[in-house]
Design an enzyme around this catalytic site. Sequence first.
Site, PDB file in Angstrom:
ATOM      1  N   ARG A 128       5.837 -13.389   3.006  1.00  0.00           N
ATOM      2  CA  ARG A 128       5.421 -12.680   1.797  1.00  0.00           C
ATOM      3  C   ARG A 128       6.625 -12.081   1.074  1.00  0.00           C
ATOM      4  O   ARG A 128       7.391 -11.322   1.653  1.00  0.00           O
ATOM      5  CB  ARG A 128       4.457 -11.559   2.189  1.00  0.00           C
ATOM      6  CG  ARG A 128       4.077 -10.647   1.058  1.00  0.00           C
ATOM      7  CD  ARG A 128       3.270  -9.467   1.573  1.00  0.00           C
ATOM      8  NE  ARG A 128       2.967  -8.575   0.471  1.00  0.00           N
ATOM      9  CZ  ARG A 128       2.856  -7.275   0.573  1.00  0.00           C
ATOM     10  NH1 ARG A 128       3.003  -6.701   1.752  1.00  0.00           N
ATOM     11  NH2 ARG A 128       2.589  -6.533  -0.464  1.00  0.00           N
ATOM     12  N   TYR A 159      10.776  -8.108   1.146  1.00  0.00           N
ATOM     13  CA  TYR A 159      10.541  -7.817   2.563  1.00  0.00           C
ATOM     14  C   TYR A 159      11.424  -8.605   3.531  1.00  0.00           C
ATOM     15  O   TYR A 159      11.334  -8.406   4.738  1.00  0.00           O
ATOM     16  CB  TYR A 159       9.072  -8.071   2.898  1.00  0.00           C
ATOM     17  CG  TYR A 159       8.139  -7.199   2.100  1.00  0.00           C
ATOM     18  CD1 TYR A 159       8.015  -5.846   2.379  1.00  0.00           C
ATOM     19  CD2 TYR A 159       7.392  -7.712   1.048  1.00  0.00           C
ATOM     20  CE1 TYR A 159       7.173  -5.028   1.641  1.00  0.00           C
ATOM     21  CE2 TYR A 159       6.536  -6.907   0.300  1.00  0.00           C
ATOM     22  CZ  TYR A 159       6.439  -5.573   0.605  1.00  0.00           C
ATOM     23  OH  TYR A 159       5.610  -4.765  -0.129  1.00  0.00           O
ATOM     24  N   ASP A 211      -5.402  11.972   7.746  1.00  0.00           N
ATOM     25  CA  ASP A 211      -6.114  12.891   8.640  1.00  0.00           C
ATOM     26  C   ASP A 211      -5.928  12.504  10.102  1.00  0.00           C
ATOM     27  O   ASP A 211      -5.812  13.377  10.973  1.00  0.00           O
ATOM     28  CB  ASP A 211      -7.597  12.940   8.298  1.00  0.00           C
ATOM     29  CG  ASP A 211      -7.897  13.718   7.026  1.00  0.00           C
ATOM     30  OD1 ASP A 211      -6.995  14.417   6.510  1.00  0.00           O
ATOM     31  OD2 ASP A 211      -9.049  13.620   6.543  1.00  0.00           O
ATOM     32  N   ASN A 215       3.757   2.055   9.801  1.00  0.00           N
ATOM     33  CA  ASN A 215       3.913   1.475   8.472  1.00  0.00           C
ATOM     34  C   ASN A 215       2.499   1.100   8.050  1.00  0.00           C
ATOM     35  O   ASN A 215       1.991   0.042   8.413  1.00  0.00           O
ATOM     36  CB  ASN A 215       4.830   0.263   8.483  1.00  0.00           C
ATOM     37  CG  ASN A 215       5.054  -0.301   7.098  1.00  0.00           C
ATOM     38  OD1 ASN A 215       4.287  -0.038   6.178  1.00  0.00           O
ATOM     39  ND2 ASN A 215       6.100  -1.104   6.954  1.00  0.00           N
ATOM     40  N   ALA A 256      -0.090  -0.665   2.202  1.00  0.00           N
ATOM     41  CA  ALA A 256      -0.745  -0.120   1.006  1.00  0.00           C
ATOM     42  C   ALA A 256      -1.703   1.023   1.325  1.00  0.00           C
ATOM     43  O   ALA A 256      -1.970   1.860   0.454  1.00  0.00           O
ATOM     44  CB  ALA A 256      -1.471  -1.235   0.262  1.00  0.00           C
ATOM     45  N   ARG A 262       9.563   1.433  -6.581  1.00  0.00           N
ATOM     46  CA  ARG A 262       8.511   0.489  -6.935  1.00  0.00           C
ATOM     47  C   ARG A 262       7.489   1.141  -7.862  1.00  0.00           C
ATOM     48  O   ARG A 262       7.776   2.167  -8.470  1.00  0.00           O
ATOM     49  CB  ARG A 262       7.887  -0.068  -5.654  1.00  0.00           C
ATOM     50  CG  ARG A 262       8.942  -0.822  -4.816  1.00  0.00           C
ATOM     51  CD  ARG A 262       8.386  -1.477  -3.608  1.00  0.00           C
ATOM     52  NE  ARG A 262       7.462  -2.528  -4.000  1.00  0.00           N
ATOM     53  CZ  ARG A 262       6.634  -3.129  -3.146  1.00  0.00           C
ATOM     54  NH1 ARG A 262       6.615  -2.779  -1.883  1.00  0.00           N
ATOM     55  NH2 ARG A 262       5.821  -4.078  -3.563  1.00  0.00           N
ATOM     56  N   GLU A 319       6.880   7.759   9.638  1.00  0.00           N
ATOM     57  CA  GLU A 319       6.399   6.817   8.620  1.00  0.00           C
ATOM     58  C   GLU A 319       7.557   5.911   8.211  1.00  0.00           C
ATOM     59  O   GLU A 319       8.652   6.392   7.904  1.00  0.00           O
ATOM     60  CB  GLU A 319       5.892   7.592   7.404  1.00  0.00           C
ATOM     61  CG  GLU A 319       5.411   6.719   6.277  1.00  0.00           C
ATOM     62  CD  GLU A 319       4.975   7.510   5.053  1.00  0.00           C
ATOM     63  OE1 GLU A 319       4.677   6.876   4.033  1.00  0.00           O
ATOM     64  OE2 GLU A 319       4.929   8.763   5.105  1.00  0.00           O
ATOM     65  N   PRO A 366      -1.855  -3.366   6.616  1.00  0.00           N
ATOM     66  CA  PRO A 366      -2.218  -4.603   5.932  1.00  0.00           C
ATOM     67  C   PRO A 366      -1.026  -5.368   5.370  1.00  0.00           C
ATOM     68  O   PRO A 366      -0.079  -4.783   4.853  1.00  0.00           O
ATOM     69  CB  PRO A 366      -3.147  -4.135   4.809  1.00  0.00           C
ATOM     70  CG  PRO A 366      -2.855  -2.700   4.615  1.00  0.00           C
ATOM     71  CD  PRO A 366      -2.419  -2.188   5.947  1.00  0.00           C
ATOM     72  N   ASN A 367      -1.125  -6.662   5.527  1.00  0.00           N
ATOM     73  CA  ASN A 367      -0.189  -7.655   5.000  1.00  0.00           C
ATOM     74  C   ASN A 367       1.148  -7.697   5.719  1.00  0.00           C
ATOM     75  O   ASN A 367       1.962  -8.573   5.430  1.00  0.00           O
ATOM     76  CB  ASN A 367       0.011  -7.480   3.489  1.00  0.00           C
ATOM     77  CG  ASN A 367      -1.294  -7.615   2.745  1.00  0.00           C
ATOM     78  OD1 ASN A 367      -2.045  -8.554   2.963  1.00  0.00           O
ATOM     79  ND2 ASN A 367      -1.587  -6.653   1.888  1.00  0.00           N
ATOM     80  N   HIS A 418       8.668   2.326   5.868  1.00  0.00           N
ATOM     81  CA  HIS A 418       8.372   1.273   4.888  1.00  0.00           C
ATOM     82  C   HIS A 418       9.605   0.391   4.753  1.00  0.00           C
ATOM     83  O   HIS A 418      10.728   0.911   4.684  1.00  0.00           O
ATOM     84  CB  HIS A 418       7.990   1.863   3.528  1.00  0.00           C
ATOM     85  CG  HIS A 418       6.738   2.659   3.594  1.00  0.00           C
ATOM     86  ND1 HIS A 418       5.493   2.078   3.623  1.00  0.00           N
ATOM     87  CD2 HIS A 418       6.544   3.995   3.695  1.00  0.00           C
ATOM     88  CE1 HIS A 418       4.583   3.032   3.717  1.00  0.00           C
ATOM     89  NE2 HIS A 418       5.193   4.205   3.780  1.00  0.00           N
ATOM     90  N   VAL A 419       9.393  -0.900   4.733  1.00  0.00           N
ATOM     91  CA  VAL A 419      10.483  -1.864   4.640  1.00  0.00           C
ATOM     92  C   VAL A 419      11.179  -1.742   3.288  1.00  0.00           C
ATOM     93  O   VAL A 419      12.403  -1.722   3.198  1.00  0.00           O
ATOM     94  CB  VAL A 419       9.962  -3.297   4.876  1.00  0.00           C
ATOM     95  CG1 VAL A 419      11.060  -4.325   4.681  1.00  0.00           C
ATOM     96  CG2 VAL A 419       9.349  -3.415   6.281  1.00  0.00           C
TER      97      VAL A 419
END
Length: 138
Positions: free
Chosen positions: A17, A22, A84, A71, A74, A104, A95, A9-10, A97-98
């Site tokens: 954004r 980001y 799972d 990624n 949230a 955070r 995994e 999402p996003n 993440h930017v």
Amino acid sequence: MKICIINGPNLNLLGKREPEIYGSQTFKDYLKKLQGKYANIEVSYFQSNIEGELIDRLHEVGFSYDGIILNAGAYTHTSIGLGDAVKGIKTPVVEVHVSNIMAREDFRHISYISPNAKGCIFGFGLEGYDLAIESLLK
């Protein structure tokens, strides 16, 4: 070699954004650079704001691709279902993440993906996807 990048999402808003967190580059533009840099690899891309669609995509590619870069946005911090799904597939998942999720809010320090991932990369901006591809190539 086939690698699928799955963004949650996003992440369709990258470049618009919160550019201070980001960056200002769209993922579409970045993906073109990645595909050019790794021309000998099939790099596919999927993005959804819907948790079930992300799980469905993991199931679709999780037994036939050589690697997945996930990624989950949230959903990383809330979705037991995504964790799972990663646990239930054979394809290794990195995994990404930017932003540096550990720098955070406290709720971002929890990941339901990490325990089932091959590894985790965060805080390196979009370059984290390059690093993930490199890790899957080794």
